[in-house]
Design a protein around this motif. Structure first.
Motif, PDB file in Angstrom:
ATOM      1  N   LYS A   1       0.840  -1.215   0.000  1.00 59.03           N
ATOM      2  CA  LYS A   1       0.000   0.000   0.000  1.00 59.03           C
ATOM      3  C   LYS A   1       0.866   1.252   0.000  1.00 59.03           C
ATOM      4  CE  LYS A   1      -3.872  -2.313   2.273  1.00 59.03           C
ATOM      5  NZ  LYS A   1      -4.814  -2.353   3.420  1.00 59.03           N
ATOM      6  N   ALA A   2       1.927   1.201  -0.795  1.00 60.80           N
ATOM      7  CA  ALA A   2       2.867   2.316  -0.871  1.00 60.80           C
ATOM      8  C   ALA A   2       2.236   3.524  -1.553  1.00 60.80           C
ATOM      9  CB  ALA A   2       4.115   1.886  -1.633  1.00 60.80           C
ATOM     10  N   THR A   3       2.674   4.710  -1.129  1.00 68.24           N
ATOM     11  CA  THR A   3       2.215   5.953  -1.751  1.00 68.24           C
ATOM     12  C   THR A   3       3.370   6.831  -2.219  1.00 68.24           C
ATOM     13  OG1 THR A   3       2.095   7.060   0.408  1.00 68.24           O
ATOM     14  CG2 THR A   3       0.087   5.993  -0.380  1.00 68.24           C
ATOM     15  N   THR A   4       4.598   6.459  -1.844  1.00 65.83           N
ATOM     16  CA  THR A   4       5.774   7.228  -2.234  1.00 65.83           C
ATOM     17  C   THR A   4       6.871   6.285  -2.728  1.00 65.83           C
ATOM     18  OG1 THR A   4       6.849   7.121  -0.057  1.00 65.83           O
ATOM     19  CG2 THR A   4       5.281   8.920  -0.425  1.00 65.83           C
ATOM     20  N   VAL A   5       7.863   6.846  -3.414  1.00 64.50           N
ATOM     21  CA  VAL A   5       8.998   6.052  -3.881  1.00 64.50           C
ATOM     22  C   VAL A   5       9.726   5.401  -2.705  1.00 64.50           C
ATOM     23  CG1 VAL A   5      11.289   6.178  -4.946  1.00 64.50           C
ATOM     24  CG2 VAL A   5       9.354   7.325  -6.035  1.00 64.50           C
ATOM     25  N   ASP A   6       9.923   6.149  -1.623  1.00 61.92           N
ATOM     26  CA  ASP A   6      10.615   5.602  -0.454  1.00 61.92           C
ATOM     27  C   ASP A   6       9.859   4.405   0.119  1.00 61.92           C
ATOM     28  OD1 ASP A   6      12.684   7.390  -0.614  1.00 61.92           O
ATOM     29  OD2 ASP A   6      11.866   8.778   0.871  1.00 61.92           O
ATOM     30  N   GLU A   7       8.530   4.492   0.133  1.00 58.79           N
ATOM     31  CA  GLU A   7       7.740   3.372   0.647  1.00 58.79           C
ATOM     32  C   GLU A   7       7.824   2.161  -0.282  1.00 58.79           C
ATOM     33  OE1 GLU A   7       3.815   4.877   1.307  1.00 58.79           O
ATOM     34  OE2 GLU A   7       4.405   6.045   3.066  1.00 58.79           O
ATOM     35  N   VAL A   8       7.917   2.411  -1.583  1.00 59.90           N
ATOM     36  CA  VAL A   8       8.101   1.307  -2.527  1.00 59.90           C
ATOM     37  C   VAL A   8       9.435   0.628  -2.271  1.00 59.90           C
ATOM     38  CG1 VAL A   8       8.348   0.637  -4.943  1.00 59.90           C
ATOM     39  CG2 VAL A   8       6.681   2.380  -4.313  1.00 59.90           C
ATOM     40  N   LEU A   9      10.501   1.405  -2.158  1.00 59.82           N
ATOM     41  CA  LEU A   9      11.834   0.851  -1.952  1.00 59.82           C
ATOM     42  C   LEU A   9      11.918   0.037  -0.656  1.00 59.82           C
ATOM     43  CD1 LEU A   9      13.991   3.923  -3.054  1.00 59.82           C
ATOM     44  CD2 LEU A   9      13.757   1.742  -4.277  1.00 59.82           C
ATOM     45  N   ALA A  10      11.148   0.448   0.346  1.00 60.57           N
ATOM     46  CA  ALA A  10      11.176  -0.244   1.635  1.00 60.57           C
ATOM     47  C   ALA A  10      10.248  -1.454   1.674  1.00 60.57           C
ATOM     48  CB  ALA A  10      10.788   0.720   2.755  1.00 60.57           C
ATOM     49  N   ALA A  11       9.411  -1.613   0.646  1.00 61.86           N
ATOM     50  CA  ALA A  11       8.441  -2.722   0.617  1.00 61.86           C
ATOM     51  C   ALA A  11       9.148  -4.067   0.554  1.00 61.86           C
ATOM     52  CB  ALA A  11       7.508  -2.560  -0.580  1.00 61.86           C
ATOM     53  N   ALA A  12       8.517  -5.076   1.125  1.00 67.07           N
ATOM     54  CA  ALA A  12       9.107  -6.417   1.137  1.00 67.07           C
ATOM     55  C   ALA A  12       9.074  -7.039  -0.255  1.00 67.07           C
ATOM     56  CB  ALA A  12       8.339  -7.302   2.113  1.00 67.07           C
TER      57      ALA A  12
END
Length: 283
Positions: free
Chosen positions: A108-119
């Motif tokens: 449920k990412a909303t930013t690039v940083d959240e995508v990169l941190a996703a499992a």
């Protein structure tokens, strides 16, 4: 067997440029022997990834998808960059891009940083992208990531040619009535590159900058001071018509605006996003 500590992993990563999971596997296989682990990494071609970090990755593709979300829909677009279009158009690269989008949606990412941190399957998306360099033989990086939400979401993915994957993705969220013209609006976004939905969405500092430029230009042209304010307003309106989606002339019929399209069906646009390969911030 030497203990495989975080410090040891960090040391080998810095010396080889390999991803964390590859380093851990190599150290395990080498029973903690750093020199042997580095040989294993070199033998597998993983070290090359670190050496490619400085090379530009401005080609690539965009994966996009609409998913149901509560009473509405969510649109996602994820750009993954490579150095050449030769790699970008390979089925494996396209598949990998879609896999990274899957991980972003799951998180449920909303930013690039959240995508990169996703499992990811092993480690994180960031590590998976880093390790992809060895697989594709080029520097690979995550570019832009965008989401839109609304009762209905329409996506248009544009290809430069039939053999290439999407290089521009336009997404627009509308209400139910607006969905009738959402596809036409998405085509417009793709072709004309609007930056804002309405003039009220244009940041105040951008408006003030445009106003100053228009004023200085009008005075430099020798226009009488008493009519300069009117000229400035005209130039601001021209700026809005070029950059605001609902005020742009509809490409298929310039006698009407995109806003007119929505009025004709009694609908409205909620939000939009446009992602184009190679147009994210410089590395």
């Amino acid at each position: 067997m030497a203990a495989i500590t975080a410090a040891l992993i960090k040391q080998v990563r810095e010396e080889t440029g390999a991803g964390m999971m590859d380093v851990k596997k190599a150290l395990t296989e080498a029973e903690g022997d750093v020199a042997r682990a580095k040989e294993i990494i070199r033998a597998k071609g993983i070290q090359a990834a670190g050496k490619r970090e400085g090379r530009k990755a401005q080609e690539g593709t965009i994966a996009s998808r609409v998913v149901e979300a509560g009473e509405g829909q969510l649109g996602y677009a994820l750009e993954l960059n490579s150095e050449t279009d030769f790699v970008a158009k390979t089925p494996k690269f396209v598949e990998f891009t879609n896999e990274m989008l899957d991980k972003a949606i799951e998180a449920k990412a909303t930013t690039v940083d959240e995508v990169l941190a996703a499992a990811a399957d092993e480690g994180t998306v960031k590590e998976a992208v880093e390790q992809a360099a060895a697989l594709f033989g080029e520097h690979v990086k995550l570019g832009r990531f965008a989401t839109v939400a609304g009762p209905r979401v329409e996506i248009y993915a544009h290809k430069k040619s039939a053999e290439m994957p999407p290089s521009i993705v336009a997404m627009i969220a509308t209400d139910e009535a607006g969905a009738a013209v959402a596809h036409e609006a998405a085509l417009q976004i793709s072709a004309m590159g609007a930056q804002w939905l309405t003039r009220e969405d244009v940041p105040a500092d951008v408006v003030e900058s445009e106003r100053r430029v228009a004023t200085e230009k009008s005075l430099a042209e020798g226009k009488p001071e008493q009519i300069v304010p009117k000229i400035v307003e005209g130039r601001l309106n021209a700026f809005y018509k070029e950059n605001v989606l609902l005020e742009q002339a509809y490409v298929k019929d310039p006698s009407k605006t995109v806003g007119d399209l929505f009025k004709e069906v009694g609908g409205k646009a909620v939000a939009f996003a446009r992602v184009e390969v190679g147009k994210s911030e410089e590395e």
